[in-house]
Design a protein around this motif. Structure first.
Motif, PDB file in Angstrom:
ATOM      1  N   MET A 142       1.175   0.489   5.374  1.00  0.00           N
ATOM      2  CA  MET A 142      -0.423   0.174   5.596  1.00  0.00           C
ATOM      3  C   MET A 142      -0.660  -1.177   4.753  1.00  0.00           C
ATOM      4  O   MET A 142      -1.364  -1.934   5.450  1.00  0.00           O
ATOM      5  CB  MET A 142      -1.223   1.166   4.905  1.00  0.00           C
ATOM      6  N   GLN A 168     -15.201   1.235   6.795  1.00  0.00           N
ATOM      7  CA  GLN A 168     -14.627   2.567   6.323  1.00  0.00           C
ATOM      8  C   GLN A 168     -14.090   3.050   7.805  1.00  0.00           C
ATOM      9  O   GLN A 168     -13.084   3.740   7.780  1.00  0.00           O
ATOM     10  CB  GLN A 168     -16.228   3.447   6.364  1.00  0.00           C
ATOM     11  N   LEU A 224     -10.670   1.404   7.543  1.00  0.00           N
ATOM     12  CA  LEU A 224      -9.659   2.225   6.429  1.00  0.00           C
ATOM     13  C   LEU A 224      -9.355   3.595   6.976  1.00  0.00           C
ATOM     14  O   LEU A 224      -8.188   3.896   6.598  1.00  0.00           O
ATOM     15  CB  LEU A 224     -10.731   2.419   5.036  1.00  0.00           C
ATOM     16  N   ARG A 225     -10.208   4.150   7.633  1.00  0.00           N
ATOM     17  CA  ARG A 225     -10.075   5.455   8.190  1.00  0.00           C
ATOM     18  C   ARG A 225      -8.465   5.277   9.402  1.00  0.00           C
ATOM     19  O   ARG A 225      -7.864   5.915   9.356  1.00  0.00           O
ATOM     20  CB  ARG A 225     -10.905   6.012   9.059  1.00  0.00           C
ATOM     21  N   ARG A 226      -8.575   4.228  10.096  1.00  0.00           N
ATOM     22  CA  ARG A 226      -7.615   3.908  10.931  1.00  0.00           C
ATOM     23  C   ARG A 226      -6.381   3.883  10.271  1.00  0.00           C
ATOM     24  O   ARG A 226      -5.245   4.117  10.591  1.00  0.00           O
ATOM     25  CB  ARG A 226      -7.915   2.707  11.920  1.00  0.00           C
ATOM     26  N   PHE A 227      -6.335   3.091   9.308  1.00  0.00           N
ATOM     27  CA  PHE A 227      -5.131   2.668   8.615  1.00  0.00           C
ATOM     28  C   PHE A 227      -4.624   4.065   8.010  1.00  0.00           C
ATOM     29  O   PHE A 227      -3.357   4.319   7.718  1.00  0.00           O
ATOM     30  CB  PHE A 227      -5.372   1.597   7.538  1.00  0.00           C
ATOM     31  N   SER A 228      -5.536   4.800   7.207  1.00  0.00           N
ATOM     32  CA  SER A 228      -5.045   6.040   6.436  1.00  0.00           C
ATOM     33  C   SER A 228      -4.455   6.906   7.484  1.00  0.00           C
ATOM     34  O   SER A 228      -3.635   7.824   6.862  1.00  0.00           O
ATOM     35  CB  SER A 228      -6.313   6.526   5.805  1.00  0.00           C
ATOM     36  N   GLN A 229      -4.793   6.860   8.651  1.00  0.00           N
ATOM     37  CA  GLN A 229      -3.979   7.682   9.785  1.00  0.00           C
ATOM     38  C   GLN A 229      -3.084   7.388  10.409  1.00  0.00           C
ATOM     39  O   GLN A 229      -2.479   7.877  11.116  1.00  0.00           O
ATOM     40  CB  GLN A 229      -5.203   8.302  10.803  1.00  0.00           C
ATOM     41  N   ASN A 249       5.147  -0.773   1.667  1.00  0.00           N
ATOM     42  CA  ASN A 249       4.082  -0.001   2.089  1.00  0.00           C
ATOM     43  C   ASN A 249       3.503  -0.542   3.402  1.00  0.00           C
ATOM     44  O   ASN A 249       3.054  -1.553   3.215  1.00  0.00           O
ATOM     45  CB  ASN A 249       3.057  -0.027   1.002  1.00  0.00           C
TER      46      ASN A 249
END
Length: 86
Positions: free
Chosen positions: A6, A69, A72-77, A4
């Protein structure tokens, strides 16, 4: 266990912050034994980390913070070639 990217990026960043390898972070997470990480951290960081790990409500508050948050958004994108780490 599947690779993974991420999570690998998170382990790498956490290791960098704690002064240990990403593999050591991953091993600590998988085993639940953070003693090696705590010894490598600054005392005040180790204390905060221990408090968060031992207090689910505090961990929830930390993860709900605007900074967490955003991370986490940076990682999820995906965040580019370095896994979203800036």
């Amino acid at each position: 266990m599947q690779k993974n990217p991420m999570m690998d990026a998170l382990f790498k960043q956490a290791g960098k912050q704690a002064g240990v390898s990403a593999d050591q972070v991953k091993q600590s997470v998988n085993s639940g034994d953070f003693s090696n990480l705590l010894r490598a951290m600054k005392p005040e960081d180790a204390k905060r980390f221990s408090q968060a790990v031992n207090n689910p409500e505090l961990a929830k508050q930390i993860l709900s913070s605007p900074q967490a948050q955003a991370l986490l958004r940076r990682f999820s994108q995906g965040g580019g070639s370095n896994g979203g780490l800036g």
